[in-house]
Enzyme design. Structure first.
Site, PDB file in Angstrom:
ATOM      1  N   TYR A 125       0.804  -1.221   0.000  1.00 50.87           N
ATOM      2  CA  TYR A 125       0.000   0.000   0.000  1.00 50.87           C
ATOM      3  C   TYR A 125       0.837   1.272   0.000  1.00 50.87           C
ATOM      4  O   TYR A 125       0.304   2.371  -0.164  1.00 50.87           O
ATOM      5  CB  TYR A 125      -0.937   0.014   1.215  1.00 50.87           C
ATOM      6  CG  TYR A 125      -2.188  -0.824   1.022  1.00 50.87           C
ATOM      7  CD1 TYR A 125      -2.104  -2.211   0.905  1.00 50.87           C
ATOM      8  CD2 TYR A 125      -3.438  -0.234   0.955  1.00 50.87           C
ATOM      9  CE1 TYR A 125      -3.236  -2.978   0.725  1.00 50.87           C
ATOM     10  CE2 TYR A 125      -4.581  -0.999   0.772  1.00 50.87           C
ATOM     11  CZ  TYR A 125      -4.480  -2.369   0.659  1.00 50.87           C
ATOM     12  OH  TYR A 125      -5.607  -3.115   0.478  1.00 50.87           O
ATOM     13  N   LYS A 176       3.896 -15.047   4.030  1.00 47.43           N
ATOM     14  CA  LYS A 176       4.200 -15.974   2.933  1.00 47.43           C
ATOM     15  C   LYS A 176       5.713 -16.059   2.882  1.00 47.43           C
ATOM     16  O   LYS A 176       6.361 -15.671   1.901  1.00 47.43           O
ATOM     17  CB  LYS A 176       3.585 -15.426   1.631  1.00 47.43           C
ATOM     18  CG  LYS A 176       3.687 -16.332   0.438  1.00 47.43           C
ATOM     19  CD  LYS A 176       2.726 -17.510   0.462  1.00 47.43           C
ATOM     20  CE  LYS A 176       2.999 -18.415  -0.725  1.00 47.43           C
ATOM     21  NZ  LYS A 176       2.198 -19.655  -0.708  1.00 47.43           N
ATOM     22  N   ASP A 209      -1.932 -18.582   2.366  1.00 51.23           N
ATOM     23  CA  ASP A 209      -2.840 -19.459   1.598  1.00 51.23           C
ATOM     24  C   ASP A 209      -3.462 -20.514   2.508  1.00 51.23           C
ATOM     25  O   ASP A 209      -4.666 -20.785   2.445  1.00 51.23           O
ATOM     26  CB  ASP A 209      -2.127 -20.076   0.383  1.00 51.23           C
ATOM     27  CG  ASP A 209      -0.745 -20.636   0.684  1.00 51.23           C
ATOM     28  OD1 ASP A 209      -0.236 -20.441   1.810  1.00 51.23           O
ATOM     29  OD2 ASP A 209      -0.165 -21.289  -0.209  1.00 51.23           O
ATOM     30  N   ASP A 233      -5.818  -7.095   4.181  1.00 52.33           N
ATOM     31  CA  ASP A 233      -6.978  -6.613   3.417  1.00 52.33           C
ATOM     32  C   ASP A 233      -7.795  -7.797   2.920  1.00 52.33           C
ATOM     33  O   ASP A 233      -9.011  -7.866   3.108  1.00 52.33           O
ATOM     34  CB  ASP A 233      -6.501  -5.768   2.230  1.00 52.33           C
ATOM     35  CG  ASP A 233      -7.672  -5.329   1.359  1.00 52.33           C
ATOM     36  OD1 ASP A 233      -8.663  -4.837   1.917  1.00 52.33           O
ATOM     37  OD2 ASP A 233      -7.597  -5.510   0.132  1.00 52.33           O
ATOM     38  N   ASP A 237     -11.715  -9.587   4.409  1.00 52.98           N
ATOM     39  CA  ASP A 237     -12.965  -9.800   3.665  1.00 52.98           C
ATOM     40  C   ASP A 237     -13.433 -11.238   3.886  1.00 52.98           C
ATOM     41  O   ASP A 237     -14.626 -11.501   4.083  1.00 52.98           O
ATOM     42  CB  ASP A 237     -12.778  -9.537   2.160  1.00 52.98           C
ATOM     43  CG  ASP A 237     -13.124  -8.097   1.777  1.00 52.98           C
ATOM     44  OD1 ASP A 237     -13.040  -7.213   2.654  1.00 52.98           O
ATOM     45  OD2 ASP A 237     -13.488  -7.858   0.609  1.00 52.98           O
TER      46      ASP A 237
HETATM   47  C1  IPM Z   1     -10.400  -1.833   3.301  1.00 52.23           C
HETATM   48  C2  IPM Z   1     -10.662  -1.356   1.897  1.00 52.23           C
HETATM   49  C3  IPM Z   1      -9.566  -0.389   1.497  1.00 52.23           C
HETATM   50  C4  IPM Z   1      -8.249  -1.143   1.553  1.00 52.23           C
HETATM   51  C5  IPM Z   1      -9.768   0.284   0.122  1.00 52.23           C
HETATM   52  C6  IPM Z   1     -11.108   0.988   0.034  1.00 52.23           C
HETATM   53  C7  IPM Z   1      -8.649   1.206  -0.209  1.00 52.23           C
HETATM   54  O1  IPM Z   1     -10.759  -2.433   1.025  1.00 52.23           O
HETATM   55  O2  IPM Z   1     -10.388  -0.987   4.209  1.00 52.23           O
HETATM   56  O3  IPM Z   1     -10.239  -3.038   3.510  1.00 52.23           O
HETATM   57  O4  IPM Z   1      -7.843  -1.768   0.569  1.00 52.23           O
HETATM   58  O5  IPM Z   1      -7.604  -1.088   2.591  1.00 52.23           O
HETATM   59 MN    MN Z   2     -10.600  -4.357   1.988  1.00 56.18          MN
END
Ligand code: IPM
Ligand code: MN
Length: 332
Positions: A125, A176, A209, A233, A237
């Site tokens: 990032y 990793k 993984d 990140d 999710d």
């Molecule tokens: C998160 C989001 C952000 C990230 C995006 C919107 C830049 O996906 O906070 O997880 O990648 O960190």
């Molecule tokens: Mn995210």
């Protein structure tokens, strides 16, 4: 004590879910001054500004920031994400992105109770890289991952301190190391050194993984996880998906040293496809607000918000109906 709370609704469903989160904070009786910021895609399309210096300085005067979501299809990817959200994470030095996941047993697994601590200021990032010969057949694009000893160590230390206060006292490093032999080596060495200072805390290491499999099939292995920015990140999710859906996943972008405000936001994005329909679940934003209240020392109000969200489990309705119901449970 009156808190100055910066409000960045942002794009898509962001403003809708933040409205409900504030409704709930009001119901909890917390004394605060809202400081609204007009930032996000709409502002950029209007005047070309993403995060003017004046706004950034005003954000710094807040005690905390509540953010909805950023990013809109009318603006090229990255402009708002990098220019607003990532810039805030970097400028405010919000180095620990804390994302808790809690859920009962499901068809997938026996239940989840874990916190991911995602490094939030470095890695892929950081924006290192660029193009050479752009647009030609010989185009080169590089995107480096920046890992500093300072950045890695402070994030790992935060994870160990968090684990020390939890009953299981367990930290897993996810990376990793078998492929990313430079960054992974720095992470692993730092992890082992910090672990050596915490004899009371058990540790484990998983490749990212493999961690994806365990997240789904055996998340009981995890208590606190510490990982780099991009792995964090993606994993969070997945964490949202296994723990009640992304509509419940909350996060705290912390500056644990408190040299400036910390920022609280749902893990989900701006979901432009459902913006304005009332279909967004505001609970991720409401739980993020509870994390904010905790960080501000409003422990009682935070506990009441959390318990009201739990009691609202199974309740369906529009964004504002869910917000009203949770506020009603708190006031009852
Ligand atoms: C998160 C989001 C952000 C990230 C995006 C919107 C830049 O996906 O906070 O997880 O990648 O960190
Ligand atoms: Mn995210």
């Amino acid at each position: 004590m009156t808190h100055r709370i910066g409000i960045i609704g942002g794009d898509g469903i962001g403003p809708e879910v933040v409205t409900e989160a504030l409704k709930v904070v009001d119901a909890a009786g917390v004394d605060y001054v809202p400081v609204a910021f007009d930032l996000g895609g709409a502002r950029y399309l209007r005047d070309g500004e993403v995060l003017p210096d004046d706004d950034l300085e005003a954000v710094r005067t807040c005690d905390a920031v509540l953010l909805g979501a950023v990013g809109t299809p009318e603006v090229p990817p990255g402009v708002i994400e990098r220019g607003l959200l990532l810039r805030l994470r970097f400028e405010l030095d919000l180095y620990a992105n804390v994302r808790p996941f809690v859920a009962g047993p499901s068809v997938l697994n026996e239940g989840v109770d874990m916190i991911v601590v995602r490094e939030n200021t470095e890695g892929a990032y950081a924006g290192e890289g660029g193009f050479l010969r752009k647009g030609t057949a010989h185009e080169v694009a590089t995107q480096g991952s920046v890992n500093t000893r300072h950045g890695v160590e402070r994030c790992i230390r935060y994870a160990f301190e968090l684990a020390a206060d939890r009953p299981r006292r367990h930290v897993t490093l996810v990376h990793k190391t078998n492929v990313l032999t430079f960054a992974g080596d720095l992470w692993e060495r730092t992890f082992l050194e910090v672990a050596a200072e915490h004899a009371e805390i058990e540790t484990a290491y998983h490749h990212v993984d493999a961690a994806c499999i365990y997240f789904v099939q055996d998340p009981g292995r995890y208590d606190v996880i510490v990982t780099d920015n991009l792995f964090g990140d993606i994993l969070t999710d997945l964490g949202g998906a296994i723990a009640g859906g992304i509509g419940r996943a909350a996060s705290a972008n912390l500056n644990p040293d408190r040299t400036g405000p910390s920022l609280f936001e749902p893990v989900h994005g701006s979901a432009p496809d459902i913006a304005g329909t009332g279909a967004a679940d505001p609970r991720a934003a409401i739980i993020s607000a509870a994390m904010m209240l905790e960080f501000l020392g409003e422990h009682d109000a935070a506990a009441r918000v959390r318990s009201a969200v739990e009691k609202s489990d199974g309740l369906t309705g529009s964004t504002s109906e869910i917000g009203d119901a949770i506020a009603g449970i708190i006031e009852a």
